[in-house]
Design a protein around this motif. Structure first.
Motif, PDB file in Angstrom:
ATOM      1  N   ILE A 175      -2.179  -4.211  -7.290  1.00 33.86           N
ATOM      2  CA  ILE A 175      -3.466  -3.660  -7.733  1.00 33.86           C
ATOM      3  C   ILE A 175      -3.350  -2.146  -7.658  1.00 33.86           C
ATOM      4  N   ILE A 176      -3.725  -1.488  -8.758  1.00 35.05           N
ATOM      5  CA  ILE A 176      -3.751  -0.027  -8.780  1.00 35.05           C
ATOM      6  C   ILE A 176      -5.167   0.432  -9.098  1.00 35.05           C
ATOM      7  N   THR A 177      -5.426   1.685  -8.775  1.00 34.72           N
ATOM      8  CA  THR A 177      -6.737   2.269  -9.025  1.00 34.72           C
ATOM      9  C   THR A 177      -6.552   3.743  -9.382  1.00 34.72           C
ATOM     10  N   ASN A 178      -7.674   4.442  -9.565  1.00 34.57           N
ATOM     11  CA  ASN A 178      -7.630   5.880  -9.847  1.00 34.57           C
ATOM     12  C   ASN A 178      -7.942   6.654  -8.569  1.00 34.57           C
ATOM     13  N   LYS A 179      -7.997   7.973  -8.668  1.00 31.47           N
ATOM     14  CA  LYS A 179      -8.218   8.815  -7.482  1.00 31.47           C
ATOM     15  C   LYS A 179      -9.535   8.507  -6.779  1.00 31.47           C
ATOM     16  N   THR A 180     -10.542   8.107  -7.530  1.00 31.75           N
ATOM     17  CA  THR A 180     -11.859   7.859  -6.936  1.00 31.75           C
ATOM     18  C   THR A 180     -12.107   6.373  -6.638  1.00 31.75           C
ATOM     19  N   ASN A 181     -11.098   5.545  -6.845  1.00 29.85           N
ATOM     20  CA  ASN A 181     -11.170   4.105  -6.552  1.00 29.85           C
ATOM     21  C   ASN A 181     -12.266   3.387  -7.330  1.00 29.85           C
ATOM     22  N   SER A 213      -3.057   4.945 -11.233  1.00 28.46           N
ATOM     23  CA  SER A 213      -1.672   5.095 -10.797  1.00 28.46           C
ATOM     24  C   SER A 213      -1.524   5.071  -9.274  1.00 28.46           C
ATOM     25  N   LYS A 214      -2.592   4.754  -8.585  1.00 25.12           N
ATOM     26  CA  LYS A 214      -2.545   4.691  -7.122  1.00 25.12           C
ATOM     27  C   LYS A 214      -2.407   3.227  -6.697  1.00 25.12           C
ATOM     28  N   LEU A 215      -1.265   2.903  -6.128  1.00 28.44           N
ATOM     29  CA  LEU A 215      -0.990   1.542  -5.679  1.00 28.44           C
ATOM     30  C   LEU A 215      -1.726   1.289  -4.367  1.00 28.44           C
ATOM     31  N   VAL A 216      -2.660   0.331  -4.378  1.00 31.12           N
ATOM     32  CA  VAL A 216      -3.448   0.075  -3.174  1.00 31.12           C
ATOM     33  C   VAL A 216      -3.212  -1.311  -2.575  1.00 31.12           C
ATOM     34  N   HIS A 217      -2.523  -2.172  -3.317  1.00 28.65           N
ATOM     35  CA  HIS A 217      -2.238  -3.513  -2.789  1.00 28.65           C
ATOM     36  C   HIS A 217      -1.057  -4.101  -3.550  1.00 28.65           C
ATOM     37  N   PHE A 218      -0.187  -4.808  -2.819  1.00 29.80           N
ATOM     38  CA  PHE A 218       0.856  -5.583  -3.499  1.00 29.80           C
ATOM     39  C   PHE A 218       1.291  -6.744  -2.638  1.00 29.80           C
ATOM     40  N   GLU A 219       1.714  -7.805  -3.310  1.00 26.57           N
ATOM     41  CA  GLU A 219       2.201  -9.015  -2.655  1.00 26.57           C
ATOM     42  C   GLU A 219       3.449  -9.477  -3.391  1.00 26.57           C
ATOM     43  N   LYS A 220       4.497  -9.814  -2.635  1.00 25.86           N
ATOM     44  CA  LYS A 220       5.736 -10.292  -3.237  1.00 25.86           C
ATOM     45  C   LYS A 220       5.765 -11.816  -3.223  1.00 25.86           C
ATOM     46  N   PHE A 221       6.357 -12.367  -4.283  1.00 27.99           N
ATOM     47  CA  PHE A 221       6.491 -13.815  -4.420  1.00 27.99           C
ATOM     48  C   PHE A 221       7.931 -14.152  -4.771  1.00 27.99           C
ATOM     49  N   LYS A 222       8.407 -15.288  -4.277  1.00 30.04           N
ATOM     50  CA  LYS A 222       9.799 -15.684  -4.502  1.00 30.04           C
ATOM     51  C   LYS A 222      10.015 -16.318  -5.872  1.00 30.04           C
ATOM     52  N   SER A 223       8.955 -16.609  -6.578  1.00 28.78           N
ATOM     53  CA  SER A 223       9.108 -17.148  -7.933  1.00 28.78           C
ATOM     54  C   SER A 223       8.119 -16.460  -8.859  1.00 28.78           C
ATOM     55  N   LYS A 224       8.530 -16.303 -10.100  1.00 29.80           N
ATOM     56  CA  LYS A 224       7.641 -15.654 -11.058  1.00 29.80           C
ATOM     57  C   LYS A 224       6.425 -16.534 -11.357  1.00 29.80           C
ATOM     58  N   GLU A 225       6.591 -17.848 -11.271  1.00 30.95           N
ATOM     59  CA  GLU A 225       5.465 -18.740 -11.523  1.00 30.95           C
ATOM     60  C   GLU A 225       4.353 -18.529 -10.503  1.00 30.95           C
ATOM     61  N   LYS A 226       4.737 -18.422  -9.224  1.00 31.18           N
ATOM     62  CA  LYS A 226       3.735 -18.200  -8.177  1.00 31.18           C
ATOM     63  C   LYS A 226       3.073 -16.837  -8.347  1.00 31.18           C
ATOM     64  N   ALA A 227       3.857 -15.848  -8.739  1.00 31.22           N
ATOM     65  CA  ALA A 227       3.300 -14.511  -8.952  1.00 31.22           C
ATOM     66  C   ALA A 227       2.297 -14.520 -10.104  1.00 31.22           C
ATOM     67  N   THR A 231      -5.696  -4.894   4.328  1.00 29.84           N
ATOM     68  CA  THR A 231      -4.395  -4.320   4.668  1.00 29.84           C
ATOM     69  C   THR A 231      -4.301  -2.824   4.409  1.00 29.84           C
ATOM     70  N   ASN A 232      -5.263  -2.261   3.696  1.00 31.71           N
ATOM     71  CA  ASN A 232      -5.212  -0.847   3.329  1.00 31.71           C
ATOM     72  C   ASN A 232      -6.630  -0.272   3.335  1.00 31.71           C
ATOM     73  N   SER A 233      -7.234  -0.242   4.495  1.00 30.28           N
ATOM     74  CA  SER A 233      -8.649   0.144   4.607  1.00 30.28           C
ATOM     75  C   SER A 233      -8.932   1.576   4.154  1.00 30.28           C
ATOM     76  N   ASP A 234      -7.936   2.432   4.189  1.00 32.40           N
ATOM     77  CA  ASP A 234      -8.138   3.822   3.747  1.00 32.40           C
ATOM     78  C   ASP A 234      -7.759   4.043   2.278  1.00 32.40           C
ATOM     79  N   TRP A 235      -7.375   2.982   1.608  1.00 31.90           N
ATOM     80  CA  TRP A 235      -7.021   3.039   0.182  1.00 31.90           C
ATOM     81  C   TRP A 235      -5.951   4.097  -0.087  1.00 31.90           C
ATOM     82  N   ILE A 236      -4.960   4.175   0.779  1.00 35.18           N
ATOM     83  CA  ILE A 236      -3.884   5.148   0.566  1.00 35.18           C
ATOM     84  C   ILE A 236      -2.941   4.627  -0.524  1.00 35.18           C
ATOM     85  N   ASP A 237      -2.235   5.545  -1.168  1.00 32.14           N
ATOM     86  CA  ASP A 237      -1.269   5.175  -2.194  1.00 32.14           C
ATOM     87  C   ASP A 237      -0.025   4.610  -1.503  1.00 32.14           C
ATOM     88  N   LEU A 238       0.281   3.361  -1.774  1.00 31.85           N
ATOM     89  CA  LEU A 238       1.382   2.667  -1.109  1.00 31.85           C
ATOM     90  C   LEU A 238       2.717   2.817  -1.840  1.00 31.85           C
TER      91      LEU A 238
END
Length: 100
Positions: free
Chosen positions: A13-19, A53-67, A89-96
């Motif tokens: 999930i990405i967002t802008n500077k003002t979320n 362009s601010k990455l605020v959340h990501f999750e990895k999956f072992k298969s593309k189907e699950k993703a 996991t990112n309460s301050d909405w920092i760019d990850l």
């Protein structure tokens, strides 16, 4: 199962500077994809138009189907649910981006 089924994919999930706007996507190469978002490589896309362009959340999956299933699930969620997911996991909405 084919060889392509076991590829690691990331839902993000990405967002802008003002979320104010959120975008959910899936990719096999998050580092490359974030470079594309940050540099507006595809200028006519939703993320480029809204300066996402601010990455605020990501999750990895072992298969593309699950993703892809997770991406479709998140796209159906309302904004409040997505905000809650981000803030778990990112309460301050920092760019990850630097974490990838």
């Amino acid at each position: 199962m084919t060889a392509g089924d076991s590829e690691t994919c990331t839902v993000y999930i990405i967002t802008n500077k003002t979320n104010t706007t959120l975008y959910t996507g899936v990719t096999k190469d998050l580092k490359r994809r974030m470079y594309q978002h940050k540099n507006k490589v595809r200028p006519k896309t939703f993320s480029a138009r809204y300066n996402l362009s601010k990455l605020v959340h990501f999750e990895k999956f072992k298969s593309k189907e699950k993703a892809y299933l997770k991406e479709r699930q998140l796209k159906k969620w309302n904004r409040d649910w997505k905000v809650q997911l981000i803030e778990e996991t990112n309460s301050d909405w920092i760019d990850l981006t630097k974490m990838i």
